[in-house]
Design an enzyme around this catalytic site. Sequence first.
Site: not given
Length: 268
Positions: A98, A115, A126, A171, A174
Site C-alpha cells: 500500500n 510500492h 533524473c 523538478c 532537471c
Amino acid sequence: MVEIQEVLKEAEQVGVLSGAGLSAESGIPTFRGKDGLWNRFNPTELATFEAFQEDPKLVWKWYIWRMHLIANSKPNPAHYAITEMEKLFPRFLHITQNVDGLHREAGGKKFVELHGHIFDGKCRFCGKHYTAEEFSELFPIASKTFLKSITEETLKGEVFRKIDEGELPFCRNCGEIVGPGVVWFGESLPEEAIEKAFNFAEGCDVLLVVGTSGVVQPAASIPLIAKRKNAVLVEINPQETPLSPYCDFVFRESASSALPKLIGLLKR
Ligand code: APR
C-alpha cells in the site's frame, strides 16, 4: 491441528504482507475488487511512465484525486493491530504494497513500502526523490494538509483547473515534471525495500497475508518464499486467492475483524 494461538505464542519472527484490503475499511477502494479502481479506470492510462509522458496533467489529476481520498481517510482497527504486533514479537516487519501511509498514521515503525508512498515525489527523468515534506513544498496542491482542507468539489473545480492551466511539479534538479513517488507498472521496486522484505520473509516463523489478491509480482512471491523456509502462512481475506492453498490458517473475514482477534489471542 495446532491452534494458531500456540503457533503465534511460540513465534519469534513474524511478518505481515499487506495489500489494498488492509485499507478497504478506511474507505480506500481496492484495485481488483467489485468496486476496484482497475474496474473503473485503465491502469495503463494512469499508472505507467508512458501514460505520464503522454498526458502528465491527466495522470496528476487522477493521483491528486486518490491523494485527496487518502488524506481524508483514517487508519482502521487492522492498522492499529499491526502496530501493536511490533511490540508483541521479538522480530516483526510489516511488508506493505500500500502507498497510502495509513500504517504510518497508525504509529507503525517497522515497515517497508514495496510500492512507495503516494505523497512522495519521484523524478523519473533524473532520478531525484522528494520526501512527502519536500514534495509538498514543490507541489503545494499535493500536500496532505491542503488536501485535507478542501472538498471534492473544490478538488474537481479549482484544483483540477490549476493543473489544466499548467500548475505541475517541475523538478528542482532537471526541470522535468515530477511524478508521484509510487511504483508504476513496468517499473522496478525500491531495491532496499524488496531486499529487506525477501530476507525477512526467509526467516519468518509466521507470515500473515492480509488483504492482497496475491496476483502482482514480486510481492506475491513473498509468502511462497516464507513457506519454502517452513513459515506458517495465515491468510486474512474475505475472498479466496491464489495464495489460499498454501496457507495453514485462513480467516475468511475482514482484516479489521480478524487482526484484533489475533491480538486478543496473544494477550491471553
Ligand atoms: N479485509 C481484508 N481483505 C480485504 C478486505 C478487507 N476488509 N476487503 C477486500 N479485501 C481483499 C480482496 O478480497 C482482495 O483479495 O483485498 C484484496 C485486494 O486485492 P487488490 O485490489 O488486487 O489489491 P492488492 O493485492 O494490494 O494489489 C497489489 O496491484 O495495482 C497494483 O500497486 C497496486 O499495490 C497494488 C498491487
